[in-house]
Design an enzyme around this catalytic site. Structure first.
Site, short mmCIF file in Angstrom:
data_model
loop_
_atom_site.label_atom_id
_atom_site.label_comp_id
_atom_site.label_asym_id
_atom_site.label_seq_id
_atom_site.Cartn_x
_atom_site.Cartn_y
_atom_site.Cartn_z
N ARG A 1 14.65 0.52 1.56
CA ARG A 1 15.07 -0.73 2.18
C ARG A 1 15.44 -1.73 1.08
O ARG A 1 15.02 -1.57 -0.07
CB ARG A 1 13.98 -1.29 3.09
CG ARG A 1 12.63 -1.55 2.42
CD ARG A 1 11.59 -1.94 3.44
NE ARG A 1 10.32 -2.30 2.83
CZ ARG A 1 9.24 -2.65 3.51
NH1 ARG A 1 9.28 -2.71 4.83
NH2 ARG A 1 8.11 -2.97 2.89
N ASP B 1 0.80 -11.44 6.25
CA ASP B 1 1.35 -10.60 5.19
C ASP B 1 2.66 -9.93 5.61
O ASP B 1 3.32 -9.30 4.79
CB ASP B 1 0.33 -9.54 4.75
CG ASP B 1 -0.11 -8.66 5.89
OD1 ASP B 1 -0.75 -9.19 6.82
OD2 ASP B 1 0.17 -7.45 5.88
N GLY C 1 -0.57 6.21 1.52
CA GLY C 1 0.62 5.71 0.86
C GLY C 1 1.91 6.33 1.34
O GLY C 1 2.97 6.08 0.77
N GLY D 1 0.79 -1.23 0.00
CA GLY D 1 0.00 0.00 0.00
C GLY D 1 0.82 1.27 0.00
O GLY D 1 0.30 2.34 -0.29
N ARG D 2 2.08 1.17 0.35
CA ARG D 2 2.95 2.35 0.31
C ARG D 2 4.40 1.97 0.01
O ARG D 2 5.32 2.72 0.32
CB ARG D 2 2.88 3.12 1.61
CG ARG D 2 3.21 2.28 2.82
CD ARG D 2 3.23 3.09 4.05
NE ARG D 2 3.44 2.26 5.22
CZ ARG D 2 3.66 2.73 6.42
NH1 ARG D 2 3.72 4.01 6.61
NH2 ARG D 2 3.82 1.91 7.44
N ASP E 1 8.99 -5.34 7.75
CA ASP E 1 7.91 -4.45 8.17
C ASP E 1 7.99 -4.08 9.64
O ASP E 1 7.17 -4.47 10.46
CB ASP E 1 6.54 -5.06 7.85
CG ASP E 1 6.27 -5.14 6.36
OD1 ASP E 1 6.93 -4.41 5.60
OD2 ASP E 1 5.42 -5.93 5.95
#
Length: 729
Positions: free
Chosen positions: A327, A416, A276, A240-241, A426
């Protein structure tokens, strides 16, 4: 311990010399190693040429609208667009409204897309890629961090120009002093590569291929995936971003590639109702922790850069400013990538839902992952489903063992957020353990404690079951045929046949869980022995040493990392009988008192009980150490202490440290980025004796930097112990 960042960078890079390239000239991975050439694109962005020539110029909103991709698709081409959301589109005039309000919106977006090619500022070019800019999207971009270790390990051939000089000398104590201030160059040969780096890694410019005639076609993309969030099926999620902007081979191994991904670079089709974007606060947290985890040898994605967008406001619990993190990883594919292709339920709601299963898309993804991501080296036509699942289990087992051994709490282990490669990924409301609490919850939105420290291995098992559920029909079909599935393998299968295959595939469940649990146990034992300076593997170590030690910490509220660091200096001779004429062993008493002081509530410790428990444990520990004498050299106490200190960090990226660094950067980026650089350097070298550790000089005789280093290695204020973050970032 102060070290100029340029020198720190040079010390590693100079060990091996590489030809340096502007970021736009970095070698592009061959088509065989590019996800976009081997998986299926979004039907709305079917090719690079369509994306560049049609989507970006006439229908760019298709990248920014929340929508479900077609069931067979794995990714969507998306260009970075870090601008405020909701978009501030000026109302059209009455005449424009009469024409076509939809085309008005498309034109507004198209004017801000990076579609205008600019020439390279150097003769160093990549034949496959060009730089594209927007002519209507100028905003301040401030480089506030470059990861020396990430650069050295993943993209040592990247020319960053004078980026490190621009950041200034790392320091905790004197960030406002003129000495050590940024010293940017005026030489084009170093300014140009730095400017290009900032433009591309901030999302201001985009790298794309100009056309098929240039060779390998390339454009940025975002990945589709689904997942279970806090145990509930959430349907399609996706990047999403996050937008992957480049894939480049490592210069020492062409088969190892690194994907560069921007986090916070604007909306994608997977953004749902979000903007986002990412804020400075959360970006700093991930930037630092990625490299801190690498320093602790825990598998992780890596960080490269932080670029602040100070004029771009972002609404969270408060209005904050935007930041783009770059990243890196060989792949960002997750367990949810497989769930997206065979989800647990079809559902639809505004802006989201879950598509029906697509069996061939599942096969295509699995073949790519087994061959190019996990590199399983299987024979042609050999079944890959079972080996894939078990390899993912082994990798994630080692990862979570590292989490448990080093007191790391992820906070949001949704399916996810679990990497196929077994990388920590994440970073959101994570934390490192302060006072040991096996039930600690680092995420304040995790009201049930689902992702508490104690339950993290169970949550990885949950995610692995989700992977098996997604792949079970294919694994069952492979088991029955004895070969890998081919194209359209299930197109004509009946629901009963699919269910039969699924049931057969689910027979792998017990082996999967056993593999994960055994691998976790072995790796956890290895790491805990390393932390305790032990070399021989004994099956009773868990019950005899690890659990009792953690029980002492938990009962008496001792700091997790400070206790391990203190135990590094323990020597069996401390338990020798007292000298003649002495009733007590003063050295042993002093050592136990030192351990009992490692709590924020020393006045509440039951010293008699705690001392008794410590003496019992230390007696067994001394016996265990003495039983390994032949495994060490002549000066075994010194050797063992050095080995233990090399496994127990002096510096830990605690919540209070993160909050202080974030506050300094938010208040003044110029001085704050020098503090950020020093904390990054400490996080990348956590075992060093920061703050003149065990120096017998009085505190007043330490220099200002040593005093600050010592403070940053401490527990911090009591109110920050166990500090919880939210998922908001």
């Amino acid at each position: 311990m102060r070290l100029p960042s340029r020198a720190a960078y040079s010390r590693g890079i100079h060990k091996m010399s590489f030809q340096k390239h502007y970021i736009s000239a970095l070698p592009l991975a061959p088509a065989s190693h590019l996800l976009t050439h081997n998986l299926t694109p979004d039907t709305q962005t079917p090719s690079v040429s369509d994306f560049r020539n049609k989507v970006l110029t006439t229908g760019p909103s298709v990248q920014r609208r929340p929508r479900l991709l077609s069931p067979q698709c794995h990714f969507s081409y998306v260009a970075p667009l870090p601008i405020p959301f909701p978009y501030a589109i000026e109302p059209p005039s009455a005449e424009e409204r009469e024409k076509d309000s939809t085309s008005y919106i498309e034109k507004w977006l198209a004017d801000r897309e990076a579609t205008h090619e600019r020439p390279h500022s150097s003769s160093d070019t990549n034949p496959h890629l060009r730089k594209y800019y927007s002519e209507n999207r100028e905003q301040p971009r401030e480089l506030i961090g470059i990861s020396e270790t990430g650069l050295h390990d993943c993209v040592p051939h990247l020319d960053v120009g004078d980026a490190f000089a621009l950041l200034g000398t790392p320091t905790l104590a004197t960030p406002f002093d003129d000495e050590g201030d940024p010293y940017p160059s005026d030489l084009a040969s170093v300014v140009n590569p730095r400017n290009e780096l900032v433009d591309i890694l901030s999302g201001h410019a985009t790298l794309m291929s100009p056309g098929s005639e240039a060779g390998i076609e390339f454009a940025p993309w975002s990945l589709r995936y689904s997942g279970h969030q806090f145990g509930s099926w959430a349907g399609q999620l996706g990047d999403g971003r996050a937008i992957s902007i480049l894939v480049t081979p490592h210069p020492t191994d062409p088969d190892t590639t690194y994907e560069l991904q921007l986090k916070g670079a604007g909306r994608t089709p997977f953004s749902r109702s979000a903007d986002g974007l990412a804020v400075l606060r959360s970006s700093i947290r991930e930037y630092l922790c990625s490299e801190a985890m690498e320093a602790l040898s825990i598998p992780t994605t890596r960080s490269l850069s932080l670029i602040s967008l100070p004029a771009l406001p972002v609404q969270r619990e408060r209005v904050e400013t935007a930041c783009v993190l770059t990243r890196m990883a060989p792949s960002f594919i997750r367990i949810g990538s497989f769930e997206a292709l065979n989800g647990v339920a079809n559902m639809f709601f505004f802006g989201g839902g879950q598509q029906e299963s697509h069996w061939d898309a599942l096969r295509i993804l699995g073949e790519w992952v087994s061959q190019k991501v996990l590199k399983l080296n299987l024979e042609k036509h050999q079944p890959w489903g079972k080996p894939l699942v078990l390899e993912v289990a082994r990798r994630n087992a080692k990862m979570v063992a590292g989490w448990q051994a080093y007191g790391f709490m992820h906070g949001v282990i949704n399916t996810d957020n679990v990497s196929i490669l077994g990388l920590t990924i994440d970073y959101g409301p994570y934390a490192f353990m302060d006072v040991f609490d096996s039930f600690h919850i680092c995420n304040h939105t995790d009201e049930s404690g689902r992702y508490a420290y104690k339950f993290q291995p169970n949550m990885i098992i949950y995610a692995l079951r989700a992977l098996l559920n997604a792949l079970a029909p294919l694994i069952g079909a492979e088991a029955k045929s004895g070969a890998a599935m081919t194209a359209q393998w299930a197109d004509n299968a009946s629901p009963e046949q699919i269910e039969g295959w699924r049931s057969a595939g689910m027979e792998l469940k017990d082996e999967l869980e056993r593999t994960m649990q055994e691998t976790t146990s072995i790796e956890y034992g290895r790491l805990m022995r390393k932390r305790l300076g032990l070399r021989r593997e004994i099956s009773t170590d868990e019950s005899r040493f690890f659990k009792p030690l953690l029980n002492i910490m938990e009962t008496h509220k001792l700091d997790f990392h400070l206790t391990f660091r203190a135990l590094s200096t323990f020597r069996p001779a401390l338990l020798d009988p007292p000298l003649p004429g002495k009733e007590e062993n003063g050295a042993l008493e002093q050592f136990v008192s030192k351990l009992l002081a490692l709590t924020p509530d020393s006045d509440k410790v039951d010293h008699k009980t705690a001392s008794s428990e410590w003496l019992e444990w230390l007696g067994k520990y001394a016996e265990r150490i003495e039983g390994e004498k032949e495994l060490w050299g002549a000066d075994r106490d010194v050797e063992r202490e050095a080995a233990a200190k090399g496994a127990n960090p002096r510096f830990v990226l605690r919540q209070w440290v993160l909050e202080e660094v974030i506050s300094k950067v938010e208040k003044d980026a110029q001085s704050g980025k020098r503090v950020l650089a020093k904390v990054m350097h400490m996080a990348c070298n956590p075992f060093e004796p920061w703050g003149a550790e065990e120096d017998e000089r009085p505190e007043a005789e330490l220099d200002a930097e040593e005093k600050e280093e010592r403070r940053y290695c401490g527990m911090g204020e009591k109110k920050m112990l166990g500090f919880q973050c939210s998922c908001s970032s």
